[in-house]
Design a protein around this motif. Structure first.
Motif, PDB file in Angstrom:
ATOM      1  N   GLN A   1      38.411 -44.111 -46.669  1.00 61.74           N
ATOM      2  CA  GLN A   1      38.652 -43.123 -47.402  1.00 61.74           C
ATOM      3  C   GLN A   1      40.222 -42.835 -48.075  1.00 61.74           C
ATOM      4  O   GLN A   1      40.169 -42.013 -48.777  1.00 61.74           O
ATOM      5  CB  GLN A   1      38.702 -41.721 -46.005  1.00 61.74           C
ATOM      6  CG  GLN A   1      39.750 -41.922 -45.291  1.00 61.74           C
ATOM      7  CD  GLN A   1      39.284 -42.801 -43.978  1.00 61.74           C
ATOM      8  OE1 GLN A   1      38.328 -43.665 -43.950  1.00 61.74           O
ATOM      9  NE2 GLN A   1      39.841 -42.096 -42.755  1.00 61.74           N
TER      10      GLN A   1
ATOM     11  N   TYR B   1      40.687 -45.026 -50.501  1.00 62.94           N
ATOM     12  CA  TYR B   1      40.277 -45.723 -51.789  1.00 62.94           C
ATOM     13  C   TYR B   1      41.115 -46.711 -52.504  1.00 62.94           C
ATOM     14  O   TYR B   1      41.653 -46.686 -53.628  1.00 62.94           O
ATOM     15  CB  TYR B   1      39.916 -44.653 -52.796  1.00 62.94           C
ATOM     16  CG  TYR B   1      38.840 -43.650 -52.377  1.00 62.94           C
ATOM     17  CD1 TYR B   1      37.517 -44.201 -52.476  1.00 62.94           C
ATOM     18  CD2 TYR B   1      39.125 -42.467 -51.716  1.00 62.94           C
ATOM     19  CE1 TYR B   1      36.475 -43.307 -51.952  1.00 62.94           C
ATOM     20  CE2 TYR B   1      38.016 -41.444 -51.401  1.00 62.94           C
ATOM     21  CZ  TYR B   1      36.842 -42.059 -51.567  1.00 62.94           C
ATOM     22  OH  TYR B   1      35.788 -41.178 -50.895  1.00 62.94           O
TER      23      TYR B   1
ATOM     24  N   ASN C   1      41.207 -50.155 -53.117  1.00 62.81           N
ATOM     25  CA  ASN C   1      40.218 -51.243 -53.329  1.00 62.81           C
ATOM     26  C   ASN C   1      40.188 -51.823 -54.637  1.00 62.81           C
ATOM     27  O   ASN C   1      40.710 -51.255 -55.685  1.00 62.81           O
ATOM     28  CB  ASN C   1      38.705 -50.631 -52.644  1.00 62.81           C
ATOM     29  CG  ASN C   1      38.232 -49.554 -53.545  1.00 62.81           C
ATOM     30  OD1 ASN C   1      38.327 -49.293 -54.674  1.00 62.81           O
ATOM     31  ND2 ASN C   1      37.721 -48.598 -52.766  1.00 62.81           N
TER      32      ASN C   1
ATOM     33  N   THR D   1      39.552 -49.445 -57.694  1.00 63.10           N
ATOM     34  CA  THR D   1      40.590 -48.286 -57.970  1.00 63.10           C
ATOM     35  C   THR D   1      41.809 -48.856 -58.460  1.00 63.10           C
ATOM     36  O   THR D   1      42.736 -48.451 -59.227  1.00 63.10           O
ATOM     37  CB  THR D   1      40.817 -47.239 -57.063  1.00 63.10           C
ATOM     38  OG1 THR D   1      40.852 -48.028 -55.673  1.00 63.10           O
ATOM     39  CG2 THR D   1      39.390 -46.585 -56.629  1.00 63.10           C
TER      40      THR D   1
ATOM     41  N   GLU E   1      45.256 -40.116 -51.416  1.00 64.45           N
ATOM     42  CA  GLU E   1      44.077 -39.354 -51.050  1.00 64.45           C
ATOM     43  C   GLU E   1      43.975 -38.834 -49.458  1.00 64.45           C
ATOM     44  O   GLU E   1      43.062 -38.372 -48.947  1.00 64.45           O
ATOM     45  CB  GLU E   1      43.000 -40.409 -51.122  1.00 64.45           C
ATOM     46  CG  GLU E   1      42.802 -41.112 -52.492  1.00 64.45           C
ATOM     47  CD  GLU E   1      42.374 -40.190 -53.640  1.00 64.45           C
ATOM     48  OE1 GLU E   1      41.626 -38.915 -53.134  1.00 64.45           O
ATOM     49  OE2 GLU E   1      42.492 -40.076 -54.527  1.00 64.45           O
TER      50      GLU E   1
END
Length: 494
Positions: free
Chosen positions: A39, A41, A43, A46, A428
């Motif tokens: 959650q 992000y 990775n 991105t 995030e």
């Protein structure tokens, strides 16, 4: 063993100490597996690997000299920086140009670094003695530290006063003595307070010894005020800033010169050009084939030309991935060396790579360490994003024909410090504050509980050497919220 600690609210710091070889070089392989919740992000869709690599910052230095206060004060110890300073002071009294300025400053910095290192070791020993109830040993240790510290301060100040009478106040050697005197004074003041606080539970048993610690601390504060040192100020901010300045100055003698190679960039450009050339050759041959086989501007001709250009871009990408897979050493993201400031020779060579990994492709040992034993349904949840940071180290002797102890009497170990910046993992996250309600078990009322939303970032560290049959693992859970690092927990290895 790789040591991990919290450097700031948004920085992790690892430290690895390696011995400098006497004659033969040796290698180490370091692996950092960073498991990020999906959650967040972080990775490959991105972030680029190049961008994440900038979050890993390293520097190398000699480890602090491991000289006890007794060894430092021993007049017969020829590698003691204090012994060398006495000799330099005698020579300078006869001829102000007889000793290179840099040599004197280096030994002064070494005294401060040795004192700092020894104070940390002494404080830890005293804490252990308090826990084990070794009160007699503790009392002897405290008295010995005070006696040695007072003797060190007196000796250093005697040499300083001799040179102040010989040279002008603007002389760099005199200024270096004053800075070292101020730095050692600050270290002794802090150590005296730390030792007092560690042993304060034994106030009734060693009241005289503990009182003398406070006296030493108070005397050093008054001394710095009389000397007009910046750290003698009553302004806490000014004192903290001065401490930081002095620490950076004294530790500058330990830092090695970094030399970043341009080789990875050049190799990448060569391989990219090779891949582009092969892809362009395929597209050109396809166009030639279409021209000689089909009527120009026909449907078949157009399809062949289009297919050629489509595959051209794919061939470039396939070749790039192929080169990265089969030439990992040449395709290192960064190649650098740490050089000795005395000889300009390599102390350590380093190759760094960073890549995203799939959980299924990780080594079995790493997957077993990361496995969440408390969650039997882990396989049903979204997979974590794994960042794999690899550093290959090669340690070299200090000199061409092996370590010369006359030239390098105290350079025994190399320290590699790596800081990991976690800003990208916080973007995030939900706000940290949350409110929960539950029924009070004693009365029919609702209890309001304030809680924090936290996330767990797992870090598996590995230090590996095939020749030495070394394979060490450690596992940490970094607890984070929107504000940064909450705490670090070391996890047991199964």
């Amino acid at each position: 063993m790789i040591d991990l600690r919290k450097h700031s609210s948004r920085h992790l710091e690892t430290k690895l100490i390696l011995p400098i070889p006497e004659t033969q070089r040796y290698e180490r392989e370091l692996h950092y597996y960073l498991f990020s919740p999906p959650q967040l992000y972080v990775n490959r869709s991105t972030y680029t690997e190049d961008r994440l690599l900038t979050k890993f910052q390293s520097h190398g230095r000699y480890s602090s000299p491991e000289i006890t206060l007794e060894e430092l004060l021993d007049e017969h110890n020829q590698i003691s920086p204090l012994t060398l300073l006495k000799r330099y002071a005698t020579d300078l009294a006869r001829d102000g140009a007889s000793v290179p300025e840099r040599n004197v400053i280096h030994e002064l910095q070494s005294i401060v670094n040795s004192t700092r290192h020894e104070n940390k070791a002494c404080l830890q020993d005293c804490k252990d003695m308090v826990k084990l109830g070794m009160h007699s040993d503790l009392s002897n240790t405290l008295e010995a530290w005070q006696a040695n510290s007072r003797k060190l301060l007196a000796t250093l100040r005697m040499l300083m006063h001799e040179l102040e009478n010989r040279f002008s106040a603007e002389n760099r050697i005199v200024l270096a003595f004053q800075w070292s005197d101020e730095a050692v004074s600050l270290l002794c003041e802090k150590q005296a307070i730390d030792l007092y606080m560690t042993s304060t539970s034994l106030q009734n048993e060693m009241a005289k010894t503990l009182s003398s610690l406070l006296t030493l601390s108070r005397e050093e504060v008054e001394y710095r005020k009389r000397q007009g040192y910046p750290s003698g100020s009553n302004n806490a901010e000014a004192v903290q800033y001065r401490k930081a300045v002095l620490k950076k100055w004294t530790q500058s003698s330990l830092y090695l010169v970094p030399d970043v190679s341009r080789w990875p960039k050049r190799v990448s450009e060569i391989l990219a050009g090779t891949a582009a050339g092969v892809a362009m050759a395929f597209a050109t041959l396809t166009a030639v084939f279409a021209e000689t086989t089909f009527i120009k501007n026909s449907l078949q001709w157009a399809l062949i030309v289009i297919i050629g250009y489509v595959f051209k871009d794919r061939i470039k990408e396939w070749l790039r991935l192929f080169f990265k897979a089969v030439l990992p050493k040449m395709m290192a993201d960064e190649i650098s060396s740490f050089l000795s400031p005395k000889t300009n020779r390599k102390i350590c060579s380093s190759r760094i790579r960073l890549k995203f990994e799939d959980v299924e492709g990780l080594p079995a040992k790493v997957k077993e360490i990361r496995k969440d034993k408390s969650n039997p349904f882990q396989d049903m949840l979204p997979k974590e994003d794994v960042i794999h940071y690899i550093r290959n180290l090669e340690m070299h002797p200090l000199t061409k024909h092996g370590l010369d102890r006359d030239q390098f009497p105290r350079e025994n170990n190399f320290t590699l410090v790596t800081r990991i910046r976690l800003d990208d993992f916080l973007k995030e996250m939900d706000d940290p504050n949350d409110v929960l309600f539950r029924m009070d078990p004693n009365v029919d009322e609702l209890d309001q509980l304030n809680s924090e939303r936290v996330y767990h970032l797992h870090l598996v560290l590995r230090e590996y050497s095939k020749k030495e049959e070394l394979d060490l693992y450690s596992h940490y859970t970094v607890v984070l919220n929107k504000g940064g690092i909450v705490r670090i927990e070391q996890m047991p290895l199964s």
